[in-house]
Design an enzyme around this catalytic site. Structure first.
Site, mmCIF file in Angstrom:
data_model
loop_
_atom_site.group_PDB
_atom_site.id
_atom_site.type_symbol
_atom_site.label_atom_id
_atom_site.label_comp_id
_atom_site.label_asym_id
_atom_site.label_seq_id
_atom_site.Cartn_x
_atom_site.Cartn_y
_atom_site.Cartn_z
ATOM 1 N N GLU A 251 51.797 42.512 44.425
ATOM 2 C CA GLU A 251 50.715 43.148 43.667
ATOM 3 C C GLU A 251 51.005 44.649 43.492
ATOM 4 O OE1 GLU A 251 46.938 42.685 45.640
ATOM 5 O OE2 GLU A 251 46.168 44.432 44.559
ATOM 6 N N GLU B 35 48.405 40.866 38.803
ATOM 7 C CA GLU B 35 49.392 41.917 39.062
ATOM 8 C C GLU B 35 50.585 41.370 39.843
ATOM 9 O OE1 GLU B 35 46.817 46.041 39.034
ATOM 10 O OE2 GLU B 35 47.014 44.989 40.942
ATOM 11 N N ASP C 223 51.592 46.089 39.813
ATOM 12 C CA ASP C 223 50.689 47.150 39.354
ATOM 13 C C ASP C 223 51.499 48.266 38.694
ATOM 14 O OD1 ASP C 223 48.155 48.844 39.516
ATOM 15 O OD2 ASP C 223 49.508 50.008 40.769
#
Lengths: 247, 247
Positions: B64, B138, B68
C-alpha cells in the site's frame, strides 16, 4: 522529431548559454538532454519567471510538483526492496528523512545547482526562499523523467542522488530527538516552550495520547501517539517542521 | 525463472483459490499475474495478517505504501500533461481530490475488491477500517507495478482507474465549500463549531491569516491563508479530513 533528436541536430541551434547548460546537465545527469527546453525550465526559479503574452508565469514550479512525486516513488521502491522485513511505518519515516526540504537542498547545492539556477533574488529573498536548490533538484528530476523516461530517471536518482549523498545506515540509526531540538531552539531564541497533555482516548489496550505544544503560551502544534513520550515527540517534530529547523 | 514465467508453468501449481484470484486479477488489471504471490499479498488486509516464524506480520501494508507513491506519480504526470497552462497549486489540489481515501475507497468497491479482499473484521472493525478497499486498491497498484513495471502500471491506472471512475471536468469545477460541510456536520451531530481569527502576520502586501477551528470550545484544527475566508476554508478542510467526512 525523433530522427531530429537522434542526429542531435538541435544542438546546432544552441547558443552559448544553451551549450553551457547542456554540458552542465550532462555532467549532473550522465546523458545530454534530448529536449533542452525542459532543463531550461527546470533551472528557472519563480523569482526569475517570465510572463507569457497570455499572462501565464513560466517557472520550474510545475516540474517541481512532478519531480517531487517521481522522486518519492523511486525512493519508496528503493527502500521497499532494500528492507524486505521492515513495516510501512519504518519505510515512510525513512523516506521522509531522505526526501525532505533541508536534505534535498543540501544535495542540490552539492551537485552544483547553484551554478545553473536562474533566480532573481535579493539577499532577503534568499532568506525566504531557503529551499531554492532543493526545489530545483526536484524540478530536475521531473525534467529527467520527461526527457528520458522512468527507468533512466530511476537510475539517475539512485546512482547520482541517493547513493553518493545519503548514508542509509546512518539515517536509520539516528533517532532524532525532536523534543530536545525544539527546547534547544527555544533557549537560543528566548522563547517559552510547553508540552501539555490534552487527552487520552481509546481503549485500555490501544491508548492514544494527544499532546499540545505551546510557544509563549500560545498553541503551536499538536501530536498524537500510543505513549505520552511519543505524542510529545510527534508534537515537537511538527513544530520543527513548522519552524523549518534543520534536523 | 523468466522462462518458467513465460511458459506459465507456475499456473500448473495453482490451487482452486489461486486460480480464482488469478482470474479476478486478469479481469481487473487486464493481464494475468506473472507473480501471483504479489497479488495474494495485495489482498491481505492487516486484520488477516499471518505471522511468520520470525514474528513478522505479513499484510498488504507495505504494498500500500509503494502503490500510494506510484499512484501519486501517475496522476501527477497525467494532470501535468493534461493541463499545460495550470499552476502547481491547481495540479496539487486536483490530484488530492482524485487520490484521497474516500474516493479511492469507492473505486475499490466498484472494481470488485470486496470480493477478493481477505480480512478478518467484525462489524465494528469495518467501521474503524473504513478505507479497506481504498487501501487495497493502492496495494494492488503496488503489486501491478512490481509485477509488470512502471509503464504497464501507468496504462492500468489511467485506463482502468482514472478514466472510467473520475470525471475530471466535474472534479475541477466543483469548488468544495468545506466550511459549510463542517457546519452541516455540527448541526447533525449537535456539536458547536466556532472559527476564531488567531493572528494576522506578514507585510502589508502579503498578509497571512491564521484561523482556529474549535469544536465544543476545544481547539480542533487551524488553517492559514492570504484572506480570512481562505484561512477558514483551510481550517474547515483540515477538520473534514480529521473527522474523515466524505466530501
Amino acid at each position: 522529431m525523433k530522427i531530429f533528436r537522434k542526429l542531435r541536430l538541435q544542438e546546432l541551434l544552441y547558443n552559448k548559454k544553451d551549450k553551457r547548460l547542456a554540458t552542465a546537465i550532462k555532467l549532473m545527469v550522465g546523458r545530454k538532454p534530448l529536449n533542452l527546453s525542459l532543463f531550461k525550465l527546470a533551472v528557472k526559479h519563480s523569482s526569475a519567471a517570465e510572463e507569457t503574452k497570455h499572462g501565464i508565469k513560466v517557472s520550474n514550479e510545475r516540474l517541481e510538483y512532478l519531480g517531487d512525486a517521481v522522486l518519492g516513488t523511486i525512493v519508496a521502491e528503493h527502500l521497499f526492496i532494500k528492507f524486505p522485513y521492515r513495516d510501512e511505518g519504518f519505510l515512510t519515516e525513512t523516506r521522509s528523512r531522505i526526501v525532505n526540504r533541508e536534505s534535498l537542498n543540501q544535495v542540490g547545492k552539492k551537485i552544483g545547482l547553484e551554478k545553473i539556477v536562474e533566480s532573481d533574488l535579493t539577499e532577503k529573498g534568499f532568506f525566504t526562499h531557503k529551499s531554492i536548490y532543493g526545489d530545483t533538484l526536484e524540478a530536475l528530476v521531473g525534467a529527467v523523467y520527461l526527457d528520458r523516461g522512468y527507468y533512466f530517471c530511476r537510475k539517475f536518482v539512485l546512482s547520482r542522488i541517493i547513493s553518493p549523498h545519503f548514508d542509509l545506515d546512518n539515517i536509520i540509526n539516528t533517532t532524532i530527538n525532536f523534543k530536545s531540538k525544539i527546547i534547544e531552539w527555544s533557549q537560543k531564541e528566548n522563547r517559552e516552550v510547553d508540552f501539555l497533555l490534552k487527552s487520552i482516548t481509546g481503549s485500555q489496550r490501544f491508548k492514544e495520547f494527544t499532546v499540545e505544544l505551546k510557544i509563549d503560551q500560545e498553541f503551536f502544534t499538536e501530536g498524537k501517539g500510543p505513549t505520552k513520550k511519543k505524542a510529545e515527540q510527534e508534537a515537537a517534530k511538527n513544530a520543527c517542521e513548522k519552524l523549518k529547523l534543520a534536523i
